[in-house]
Design a protein around this motif. Structure first.
Motif, PDB file in Angstrom:
ATOM      1  N   SER A   1       0.150  -4.338  -7.755  1.00 31.94           N
ATOM      2  CA  SER A   1      -0.808  -4.677  -6.702  1.00 31.94           C
ATOM      3  C   SER A   1      -2.222  -4.220  -7.062  1.00 31.94           C
ATOM      4  O   SER A   1      -3.202  -4.839  -6.631  1.00 31.94           O
TER       5      SER A   1
ATOM      6  N   GLU B   1      -4.046  -7.072  -8.916  1.00 32.38           N
ATOM      7  CA  GLU B   1      -4.189  -8.395  -8.293  1.00 32.38           C
ATOM      8  C   GLU B   1      -5.625  -8.909  -8.386  1.00 32.38           C
ATOM      9  O   GLU B   1      -6.587  -8.156  -8.252  1.00 32.38           O
ATOM     10  N   GLU B   2      -5.755 -10.192  -8.601  1.00 36.51           N
ATOM     11  CA  GLU B   2      -7.065 -10.826  -8.688  1.00 36.51           C
ATOM     12  C   GLU B   2      -7.649 -11.017  -7.292  1.00 36.51           C
ATOM     13  O   GLU B   2      -6.926 -11.100  -6.299  1.00 36.51           O
ATOM     14  N   GLU B   3      -8.977 -11.113  -7.231  1.00 32.72           N
ATOM     15  CA  GLU B   3      -9.662 -11.400  -5.974  1.00 32.72           C
ATOM     16  C   GLU B   3     -10.686 -12.495  -6.213  1.00 32.72           C
ATOM     17  O   GLU B   3     -11.478 -12.401  -7.157  1.00 32.72           O
TER      18      GLU B   3
END
Length: 454
Positions: A99, A102-104
């Motif tokens: 987590s 994770e990409e944003e």
């Protein structure tokens, strides 16, 4: 050769070979090769390795703990607790690491921008002897999860620990080169930092070591995280639970024989409760039993070395020469071993050198203050800014302490301690950057921006 010496007895232990230039070159080449594969490894492969490392540490915790006790003197029970903390650290990054990566994606005028967390390469970790497993794991676990690989330059007195960690990685199935013990002395460090195959550096150690490593990293234009010394304030206000504060102050000062960067070292106590606090604190410090670190009944083992013991004794002597009063303690214990009794210094002149130094041993300095303003001023009147512990039930005081103490961490109504979930690090001459949690993992990653058209 590195020579292990048991600080509890003075007896010589194992000897460990140093890497020569050929060995260093081989290790760097192996690290670079390993990273090219590990950087694109699936996340479940990384988490599986962390879980396997946790399993190996857990299965061998007593044996691992005994090595640390023999090499640097901490009590066996505290060494076992340290290994157990390492298990928790591996588990934390195995469970939560995906987590953290994770990409944003956010909108931009002509489409979208995505932030991707990518590994950067081999990370050199220069680690100290005081928590010889935990200090390593708090770099090692996030580095492996991130897709980086690790090179460990451990302290000269804990080479048995360093070899054991590498062996645990091997037993856990770590691919060759994902984690390596770099058995070198300090004079080889600058050359390793300068090597193009090393991407970044993390160091936990003294201010002097931090300055040298930062200089070498700066010349090479490489990222560096520094966790250096501290002389943490332990502030007790009238509304606090005095009995609990005094009890925790004793633990804070003598845990690991006072050899912790985030130990409470300067007890800053409000005048209204100073005498009541001192009665309980002094009684607790006098009751601390120094002795055989392998004995379950022992509260405190020896200092890590005879040199470290003598350094503390010299600091106490300089404090007395400056006008401080040694209430009790800070005396050699027994015929053999680097033991000191727990002690308390009062009346330390605030403009003296010792008042602003880090006392890395089981001796507390106690200061009396008249109000919160004086407490905060005294807390900040040092070159360091690592941690702090404040004891109050007044919301206004708590807000002032949290806002105004110049430190990277503040614990409220508890002793400061690290946790895998929380950012760890300091300001001023205590260093810069953070370890642990997503913050620590991201320190050694490339936050790449990917722009996509509509």
């Amino acid at each position: 050769m590195f020579q292990s010496i048991n600080p509890a007895t003075g007896a010589k232990g194992e000897r460990f070979a140093e890497l020569d230039d050929v060995g260093i070159e081989r290790a760097l080449a192996t690290a670079e090769t390993a990273w090219r594969d590990w950087r694109v490894s699936p996340l479940d492969r990384r988490t599986a390795l962390l879980d396997a490392l946790a399993d190996r540490f857990d299965a061998n915790k007593r044996e691992l703990a005994e090595i640390a006790t023999r090499e640097m003197g901490k009590t066996l029970k505290s060494a076992i607790a340290e290994v157990e903390k390492c298990v928790a650290g591996f588990r934390h990054f195995a469970e939560n690491g995906p987590s953290f990566l994770e990409e944003e994606t956010v909108p931009v005028p002509k489409g979208s921008a995505t932030g991707r967390w990518l590994p950067i390469g081999p990370v050199l970790a220069i680690m100290p002897w005081n928590f010889p497993y935990w200090q390593v794991v708090r770099f090692m676990a996030p580095a492996i999860m991130a897709g980086n690989v690790g090179l460990l330059k451990h302290a000269s007195i804990t080479q048995g620990v360093a070899a054991a960690i590498e062996d645990m990685a091997r037993q856990a199935g770590a691919p060759e080169g994902v984690f390596q013990n770099l058995a070198i002395r300090s004079d080889k460090v600058a050359g390793v930092i300068a090597d193009d195959r090393v991407a970044a550096v993390t160091l936990t150690g003294s201010e002097g070591a931090g300055s040298k490593v930062a200089e070498a990293a700066g010349k090479a234009l490489k990222k560096v995280v520094l966790e250096l010394g501290g002389s943490d304030p332990f502030i007790v206000m009238p509304s606090a639970d005095i009995e609990e504060a005094a009890k925790q102050a004793v633990t804070a000062r003598v845990q690991n024989t006072g050899q912790s960067c985030i130990c409470g070292k300067r007890m800053i106590v409000h005048a209204d409760i100073h005498d009541a606090f001192m009665e309980k604190f002094a009684a607790g410090m006098k009751a601390v039993k120094a002795g055989d670190p392998m004995d379950e009944a022992t509260d405190m083992g020896p200092l890590s070395s005879f040199d470290q013991r003598d350094t503390v004794l010299d600091q106490v002597d300089r404090a007395k020469q400056a006008g401080a009063t040694l209430l009790f303690g800070a005396e050699k214990v027994g015929e053999a071993g680097a033991f000191l009794s727990a002690g308390i210094l009062t009346d330390v002149p605030r403009d003296s050198d010792i008042a602003r130094e880090e006392l890395f041993g089981p001796v507390a300095m106690v200061f009396k203050v008249s109000d919160i303003d004086e407490a905060i001023t005294l807390a900040n009147d040092i070159p360091y800014g690592l941690g702090s512990s404040v004891w109050t039930t007044d919301d206004g005081e708590r807000e002032r302490f949290e806002r105004d103490i110049a430190a990277g961490m503040t614990a409220v109504n508890q002793m400061l301690a690290s946790a895998p979930q929380a950012p760890f690090g300091g300001v001023k001459k205590s260093g810069h950057g953070r370890e642990l949690g997503p913050w620590g993992m991201h320190e050694f990653m490339n936050l790449k921006t990917v722009l996509a058209a509509e």
